[in-house]
Design an enzyme around this catalytic site. Structure first.
Site, mmCIF file in Angstrom:
data_model
loop_
_atom_site.group_PDB
_atom_site.id
_atom_site.type_symbol
_atom_site.label_atom_id
_atom_site.label_comp_id
_atom_site.label_asym_id
_atom_site.label_seq_id
_atom_site.Cartn_x
_atom_site.Cartn_y
_atom_site.Cartn_z
ATOM 1 N N GLU A 172 24.369 28.417 -12.253
ATOM 2 C CA GLU A 172 24.445 27.584 -11.048
ATOM 3 C C GLU A 172 25.288 28.226 -9.964
ATOM 4 O O GLU A 172 26.301 27.669 -9.542
ATOM 5 C CB GLU A 172 24.998 26.201 -11.387
ATOM 6 C CG GLU A 172 24.057 25.404 -12.245
ATOM 7 C CD GLU A 172 24.308 23.914 -12.230
ATOM 8 O OE1 GLU A 172 25.168 23.450 -11.463
ATOM 9 O OE2 GLU A 172 23.632 23.213 -12.991
ATOM 10 N N GLU A 211 20.243 23.752 -19.074
ATOM 11 C CA GLU A 211 21.035 22.504 -19.081
ATOM 12 C C GLU A 211 20.075 21.345 -18.888
ATOM 13 O O GLU A 211 19.194 21.401 -18.037
ATOM 14 C CB GLU A 211 22.104 22.496 -17.978
ATOM 15 C CG GLU A 211 23.279 23.384 -18.306
ATOM 16 C CD GLU A 211 24.372 23.374 -17.241
ATOM 17 O OE1 GLU A 211 24.567 22.348 -16.580
ATOM 18 O OE2 GLU A 211 25.018 24.428 -17.087
HETATM 19 C C1 GAL Z 1 26.283 21.579 -14.122
HETATM 20 C C2 GAL Z 1 27.198 22.703 -14.512
HETATM 21 C C3 GAL Z 1 28.007 22.337 -15.728
HETATM 22 C C4 GAL Z 1 28.624 20.985 -15.540
HETATM 23 C C5 GAL Z 1 27.546 19.973 -15.322
HETATM 24 C C6 GAL Z 1 28.093 18.568 -15.163
HETATM 25 O O1 GAL Z 1 25.939 21.694 -12.794
HETATM 26 O O2 GAL Z 1 26.472 23.879 -14.764
HETATM 27 O O3 GAL Z 1 29.000 23.302 -15.918
HETATM 28 O O4 GAL Z 1 29.506 21.040 -14.488
HETATM 29 O O5 GAL Z 1 26.848 20.322 -14.162
HETATM 30 O O6 GAL Z 1 27.073 17.680 -14.778
#
Ligand code: GAL
Length: 958
Positions: A454, A529
């Site tokens: 990200e 994610e």
């Molecule tokens: C993503 C990020 C993670 C965490 C997550 C929380 O954007 O890659 O590290 O921060 O969001 O929602």
């Protein structure tokens, strides 16, 4: 240059103490665990030196509070060996705290709204200059017999920006809190004498937006090797499988830090998972020149290899030996696995030719009670918990992990995405990536490198594209066997996502995954994610005032999806290799959707302790292989009688029938990857579910209304590792019928015999209770230090309170004409708890024949240390105390002698309260460490109004 180097070694020929029995034992244990105890004397030794460090806080910008470090006229950067303050070998650290590694000072602190949101509001690091610098000191002995060997210090990781000194010599700085690093100290060793290792860690800056700990939170080793040796992370083992044989390619890099010239033999031996030798090859090569390296590649055949797989994580071992003039002079071991990996843009991921859907989680290294300082056993505990949930893959978000995490994944069968910290194309970034890959590339569990996550600033554009092309190509140049991914949250289609080898989708809500795939048909993809849902363990009604998020798997935010929605999406698309849930475990920091006083995240499938939230059972149902039936919520809803409650069943049965107090509430068919719901009017009693498969009852699950808490129950968590000294203990309370009470929140106090408690937790994101109960150590300097001469004629002494008789101590001292004796006096403040505090004065010699008085009372030196004075509460008072020292002066031998003018330091220990923790929705956790003897450990737990609990944990052999 060669001659200089050798003569320097010869100069350090000083005899002192011999190695202690403890060090020998420790040494022996490490040798055994490396499997190298049968090896030759001149072999490499890797000795864990985690025990017995001294620790104290310095200061970020006040050099006086940083023990005068870097105040010298010549700094350690100006002149070799000029480490000053604590970096100087002679620095007096007697008053410092004693501790063992791994250590995380951030987790020891309290909480404050002013502290960092991302680091869980712990009062250390950023914004807390007095808790952002940690000094560590340790003394070691190195035997005269080690002359001629290369002696190095190996750090697995220090958070962060560490400076290391050895015998006053500055060895280097490692900015990253996640890289391992090694320093050669051979030239500085004091053989058969005392050697001082000093580390200054500066945690004032954060590298991540999540909790990262502070200090030496990974192992430290002393390494001894031959001058001609395998370099750090110096092997690279790959294999190719043809028919029933594997061709193993073992590349080894050898360095020569000595003068040997001539041929050497390289012996490569492979042992199978049972420890049996299966192949062996010896090759003859020319030794590299002085301070040069040479690479040698051997091809070794292994017939009928046992493949490394998720259910059978078979590990082979390569023993690399160097033979010099007929003698084995170095032995280096590499664990590796034989397996194949493949990504296919149509059909996802394949392990050993078999299609595997990646059922992954993201995780940070952070656990209840102990923060980032995870003992090795906890790495195994956590990976076992994830496997138990049905997970088969782990993403190290967003940094290089502790090596033992990867060992645990290798040994337990868990696939890994290994991620570097920061994207970029210069040394800071590429060198870190290189070190990560070289350190980790022999782990069979790693199936993919991740070079970023990200990177909002660049991910959708040309800069991201350029950087990815370089990092990707660069990682291929070090390890061509694994693909590269980046976690991308915006701009699917452009920028990074248009060039990255394996597309890493961060969240379905961030773009159209199908559209991206249609535009890039040859690019495999996975959900790096997914989820990012909120839940508080054991809470079934969202209550924003209390910062409670209901544990039902609901869509958390408009652009985010529930775990069920996420899994359905990924499970239904063969081209997607799988998904990684954000996150497996809760962690400190990022308490989205709340802020202070919530201090941990709500994202985990499990809480910070590893206690399951209900989502775990959804995943077990669809990720695991066992029949599952789970009901939520619990059935203790006193006051809610007659009101409707959502009852859900997670199961992989075909049908589930629900009963309340024996009355059927209907049988429902389970949809694949779904769950079942009923609305039930609450009445206390028994909620029962029966699960059917092929019309047969196969499972029953019950939630019963319980009585009040009566007994404390302690048990060893079933995921505890079978070896090691650390154990995880579950604390709960039961009612009079022995039923677990899911709503209990009693505060429980703990005591332990035969070991120590490392930390306590309960998984409550809003708990501001202490994680650790350790004595507070406060070091107080003596202020207003003054002197006056003591006249020979006692009758003519000015009165002690006569102001003009006193002047600043040692100011303009004429050392050639000193008085026969001086009286010094100074002040120190005692704030509170004079009765309970333990106060000691660590005196540093400013004279001879000293007498020391506190508030006019003569005090005596302790028997164990003639320069330590215990100050009894009878001589102390709250407020200002006066210390008076009467001493004959030290005499200079040479004009340029520098005389000590520092009288020493006062140490105030405030004993901690007893260890305690509230239960949160029925559970708390304690992590204990057994003493290194054979005794059993006994943990006792008590609370007002409850029957105490006792648990005996028997010693397991390492
Ligand atoms: C993503 C990020 C993670 C965490 C997550 C929380 O954007 O890659 O590290 O921060 O969001 O929602």
């Amino acid at each position: 240059m060669k001659i200089l180097f050798l003569s320097l070694l010869a100069n350090h020929f000083i005899f002192m103490k011999t190695i202690s029995l403890k060090e020998i034992l420790l040494h022996f244990i490490v040798l055994i665990s490396m499997g190298s105890f049968a090896q030759n004397q001149s072999d490499r030794e890797l000795i864990v030196i985690d025990k017995d460090w001294r620790f104290a806080f310095g200061h970020l910008y006040d050099t006086q509070k940083d023990f005068g470090h870097a105040e010298g006229y010549f700094s350690y950067l100006a002149k070799t060996g000029f480490g000053d303050g604590p970096a100087a070998p002679g620095f007096d650290d007697r008053a410092w705290r004693k501790l063992d590694l791994p250590h995380d000072w951030a987790v020891e602190q309290g909480f404050s709204e002013k502290a960092s949101y991302s680091h869980g509001f712990k009062t250390s690091g950023k914004g807390f200059p007095e808790k952002s610098i940690g000094w560590y000191r340790k003394k070691i002995n190195i035997s005269q017999n080690d002359q001629g060997k290369i002696i190095s210090l190996k750090f697995d990781g220090v958070f962060r920006n560490s400076k290391v000194f050895f015998n006053g010599h500055f060895l280097g700085t490692e900015e990253s809190g996640y890289n391992g690093f090694e320093y050669d100290v051979t030239a500085y060793v004091n053989y058969d004498g005392e050697n001082t290792i000093v580390v200054r860690a500066d945690a004032s800056m954060e590298e991540g937006w999540f909790y990262e700990g502070a200090g030496i939170y990974r192992h430290v080793y002393l390494q001894k090797s031959n001058q001609l040796h395998v370099i750090q992370n110096g092997t690279y083992v790959t294999s190719e499988i043809q028919d029933n044989n594997a061709e193993v390619t073992a590349e080894v890099t050898i360095e020569n830090k000595g003068n040997f010239k001539g041929n050497i033999e390289i012996i490569q031996t492979i042992f199978d998972p049972s420890g049996k030798q299966v192949s062996n090859i010896t090759e003859n090569i020319l030794a590299p020149d002085f301070y040069k390296t040479v690479k040698n590649t051997s091809k070794i055949k292994v017939s009928n290899p046992l493949l490394w797989d998720l259910d059978a994580p078979n590990l082979y071992r390569l023993l690399t030996q160097i033979k010099q003039e007929g003698k084995i002079t170095d032995s280096y071991e590499t664990n590796f696995g034989i397996r194949t990996i493949k990504f296919d843009p149509e059909n996802g991921f394949f392990l050993n030719g078999k299609s595997i859907k990646l059922k992954g989680t993201n995780n940070h290294q952070d656990h209840a009670g102990i923060g980032a300082a995870l003992p090795d056993e906890l790495q195994y505990y956590r990976i076992k918990k994830l496997k138990e949930m049905g997970s088969n893959a782990y993403r190290c978000s967003h940094n290089p992990p502790t090596p033992e995490l990867l060992d645990a994944c290798d040994k337990l069968g868990m696939l890994v995405i290994d991620e570097t910290r920061l994207m970029g194309i210069n040394d800071y970034h590429l060198n870190d990536l290189k070190r990560l890959i070289e350190r980790d590339r022999n782990h069979p569990s790693i199936f993919c490198w991740s070079v970023g996550n990200e990177e909002w600033n660049i991910e959708g554009g040309i800069v991201g594209e350029r950087i990815t092309n370089i990092m990707q190509g660069f990682s291929k140049s070090i390890d061509p066997t694994r693909p590269v991914t980046v976690g991308i949250s915006s701009g699917f289609k452009s920028g990074i996502s248009s060039v990255v080898e394996i597309m890493g989708y961060n969240y379905m809500g961030n773009g159209d995954i199908d559209a991206h795939r249609n535009a890039f048909k040859n690019q495999p993809g996975m959900g790096t994610e997914e989820g990012s849902t909120f839940a508080t363990r054991g809470i079934y009604f969202t209550d924003d005032a209390k910062h409670y998020q209901s544990a039902y798997d609901k869509k958390p935010r408009p652009t985010f999806y529930s775990i069920e929605e996420g899994w359905k999406f990924y499970a239904e698309r063969p081209y997607l290799a799988g998904m990684f849930i954000w996150t497996g475990f809760d962690y400190r920091g990022e308490p989205t959707p709340y802020g202070w006083p919530s201090v941990t995240s709500y994202f985990g499938m499990m809480d910070v302790c590893g206690f399951p939230k209900d989502n775990v059972f959804y995943l077990k149902s669809w990720w695991g292989n066992e029949p599952v039936l789970h009901l939520l919520p619990h059935w203790n809803w006193s006051g809610m009688e007659g009101k409707e409650i959502d009852v859900w069943a997670y199961s992989n049965c075909d049908e589930v029938e629900l009963f309340l107090n024996k009355k059927s509430l209907g049988k429902k068919k389970m949809e694949q990857y779904g769950h079942l719901e009923w609305k039930v009017k609450y009445a206390p009693g028994t909620l029962e579910a029966i699960g059917y498969k092929n019309d047969k009852k196969i499972l029953t699950e019950i939630q019963k209304t319980t009585g009040n808490p009566e007994n404390i129950k302690l048990s060893v968590d079933k995921e505890n590792p079978s070896n090691g000294n650390v154990a995880v203990i579950t604390v709960e309370v039961t009612d009079k019928n022995g039923l677990h009470v899911p709503t209990a929140n009693n505060e429980i106090t703990f005591t332990i015999k035969g070991g120590k408690i490392l930390g306590v937790g309960n998984g409550d994101p809003t708990s501001l209770e202490k994680d650790q109960f350790i004595d507070d150590i406060h070091l107080v300097a003596i202020s207003n230090f003054e002197e006056r001469k003591q006249l020979v004629d006692a009758a003519n002494q000015p009165a002690l309170d006569e102001p003009n008789a006193w002047k600043e101590a040692f100011k303009d001292r004429d050392y050639k004409n000193q008085a026969s004796a001086y009286i010094y006096r100074g002040k120190f403040e005692l704030k509170n708890n004079v009765q309970a505090n333990i106060v000691d004065f660590f005196y540093k010699k400013i004279g001879v024949n000293e007498s020391i008085f506190v508030n006019g009372n003569l005090v005596n030196a302790s028997s164990e240390d003639s320069q330590k004075y215990h100050l009894d509460k009878t001589v102390l008072k709250e407020g200002t105390n006066v210390i008076t020292i009467r001493a004959s002066p030290l005499q200079k031998v040479k004009d340029w002698d520098v005389m000590n003018t520092d009288p020493g330091i006062i140490r105030i220990i405030t004993p901690s309260e007893p260890w305690k923790r509230k239960l949160f929705n029925g559970y708390a956790q304690i992590i204990i460490q057994k003493d290194e003897n054979n005794s059993d450990v006994i943990v006792s737990a008590s609370a007002k109004g409850l029957k105490a609990g006792v648990l005996s944990v028997s010693q397991k052999k390492k």
